[in-house]
Design an enzyme around this catalytic site. Structure first.
Site, PDB file in Angstrom:
ATOM      1  N   ARG A 290     -57.474  29.106 -10.881  1.00 50.39           N
ATOM      2  CA  ARG A 290     -56.160  28.502 -10.731  1.00 50.39           C
ATOM      3  C   ARG A 290     -55.740  28.668  -9.269  1.00 50.39           C
ATOM      4  O   ARG A 290     -56.089  29.652  -8.613  1.00 50.39           O
ATOM      5  CB  ARG A 290     -55.127  29.172 -11.642  1.00 50.39           C
ATOM      6  CG  ARG A 290     -55.238  28.790 -13.113  1.00 50.39           C
ATOM      7  CD  ARG A 290     -54.727  27.370 -13.339  1.00 50.39           C
ATOM      8  NE  ARG A 290     -54.604  27.057 -14.766  1.00 50.39           N
ATOM      9  CZ  ARG A 290     -55.539  26.446 -15.474  1.00 50.39           C
ATOM     10  NH1 ARG A 290     -56.683  26.109 -14.884  1.00 50.39           N
ATOM     11  NH2 ARG A 290     -55.344  26.179 -16.758  1.00 50.39           N
TER      12      ARG A 290
ATOM     13  N   GLU B  98     -50.056  22.013  -7.137  1.00 48.10           N
ATOM     14  CA  GLU B  98     -50.679  20.705  -7.372  1.00 48.10           C
ATOM     15  C   GLU B  98     -49.628  19.673  -7.807  1.00 48.10           C
ATOM     16  O   GLU B  98     -48.713  20.011  -8.552  1.00 48.10           O
ATOM     17  CB  GLU B  98     -51.757  20.842  -8.453  1.00 48.10           C
ATOM     18  CG  GLU B  98     -52.903  21.733  -8.019  1.00 48.10           C
ATOM     19  CD  GLU B  98     -53.927  21.962  -9.126  1.00 48.10           C
ATOM     20  OE1 GLU B  98     -53.757  21.404 -10.240  1.00 48.10           O
ATOM     21  OE2 GLU B  98     -54.876  22.714  -8.892  1.00 48.10           O
TER      22      GLU B  98
ATOM     23  N   HIS C 227     -58.868  19.110  -8.753  1.00 50.24           N
ATOM     24  CA  HIS C 227     -58.837  19.787 -10.058  1.00 50.24           C
ATOM     25  C   HIS C 227     -59.669  19.000 -11.083  1.00 50.24           C
ATOM     26  O   HIS C 227     -59.216  18.712 -12.186  1.00 50.24           O
ATOM     27  CB  HIS C 227     -57.397  19.961 -10.543  1.00 50.24           C
ATOM     28  CG  HIS C 227     -57.245  21.113 -11.508  1.00 50.24           C
ATOM     29  ND1 HIS C 227     -56.102  21.867 -11.596  1.00 50.24           N
ATOM     30  CD2 HIS C 227     -58.103  21.640 -12.432  1.00 50.24           C
ATOM     31  CE1 HIS C 227     -56.243  22.799 -12.529  1.00 50.24           C
ATOM     32  NE2 HIS C 227     -57.451  22.673 -13.047  1.00 50.24           N
TER      33      HIS C 227
END
Length: 332
Positions: free
Chosen positions: A249, A278, A296
């Site tokens: 993460r 993000e 991602h």
């Protein structure tokens, strides 16, 4: 003679959906459930949940995505009191308040190992790219710079023999280790506890792990203990020849400290599939040839998408039929 009774079709249970899905996945859910799609509704989360809670047959299950528009916390559960099961379409559950779910008896399941191999492949691919400057060299050629270079181009570095420290030796971390062993890398790791089943050297301190590693791979979950687990001190310990890869993460790394370390040459490079805020990415990273970035997408392959569809439906069907969940995080 009386006409035969017409059998009524079964009433499908409602399902809360907090994830954008492809048409095939969405259709598969609609065949089995009355899907209440948050993104299709256009409503704010409180209004959407209030409307669902007011239904004669309010939803007992929800499908949610990490890092999205919703966090399953006390306020969410207050607004959806009928909810008894939450399925996360990712392995991470940092967007779900597990203690609150446990207190209320709400079951939680996740994607389990659906994505593990794909993420491990992506991590290794990013590491090779950073070390061998694959993306940078591609931009060099595509930009028409090769003819004038006269053989002068920055050297990359080999992967074989590198000491790789993995933070989080779970399903994904273990698969990364296995892949890198095949390249001749020496594997070290940090995890919540030492694992007797693996031959790799264990470090109880991430700082010590970084000091002994050429490469640091972040593959741990995000929680209060692992937020900014890679901080300024860890980056300093990794050193000017060190490379960091993050497929965990974004908030596992102190992103601003990482940017500073890269700008100042205190580490050699980075491969990042995840970011702290993000989809916002620090603009300083865009001009750095020693940084490889993806949006991602480590989990996304055509195979994993179909596997996730089957896995999600199998967990939902287990819940609605009172059977054990396939990838239980919290029991009911």
């Amino acid at each position: 003679m009386a006409s035969p009774a017409v059998e009524e079709p079964p009433v499908l249970p409602h399902l809360l959906l907090f994830r954008r899905l492809d048409a095939v996945f969405h259709a598969a859910l609609r065949q089995r459930y009355r899907v209440l799609d948050f993104f299709a509704s256009g409503q704010p989360v409180p209004d959407f949940l209030a409307a669902a809670a007011a239904l004669p047959d309010p939803p007992r299950a929800a499908v949610v995505v990490g890092g999205g528009a919703v966090r399953v916390d006390a306020a969410f559960l207050d607004a959806a009191p009928s909810l008894a099961f939450v399925f996360s379409t990712g392995a991470g559950v940092d967007h779900i308040d597990l203690p609150e779910c446990a207190r209320r008896g709400v079951a939680v399941a996740n994607s389990g190992t659906v994505y593990s191999a794909d993420v491990a492949d992506h991590a290794v691919g990013m590491l090779i790219d950073v070390l061998r400057r694959v993306s940078a060299a591609e931009r060099f050629v595509r930009g028409g710079l090769w003819p004038a270079a006269q053989g002068e181009y920055p050297l990359g570095t080999k992967l074989g023999g590198k000491r790789v420290g993995i933070i989080g030796l779970g399903n994904i971390g273990s698969l990364i280790a296995k892949r890198l062993e095949a390249f001749g890398c020496v594997i070290y790791y940090n995890s919540r506890r030492q694992k007797d089943s693996v031959p790799y050297k264990y470090f109880s301190s991430v700082l010590d792990l970084a000091a002994e590693s050429d490469v640091l791979v972040v593959a741990c979950a995000l929680n209060k203990d692992t937020r900014h687990i890679v901080n300024k001190d860890v980056l300093e310990a990794l050193g000017k020849d060190g490379t960091i890869i993050n497929i965990g993460r974004g908030a596992n790394i102190d992103e601003m400290e990482l940017v500073r370390a890269l700008k100042e040459g205190r580490i050699a490079g980075a491969g990042l599939d995840v970011f702290e805020n993000e989809p916002k990415v620090p603009v300083d990273l865009f001009s750095m040839d020693n940084v490889v970035m993806t949006n991602h997408v480590a989990v996304f392959t055509s195979e994993s998408r179909s596997d996730l569809r089957d896995h999600t439906i199998a967990n939902l069907e287990a819940f609605f039929s009172g059977k054990p969940l396939l990838t239980l995080v919290l029991p009911w």
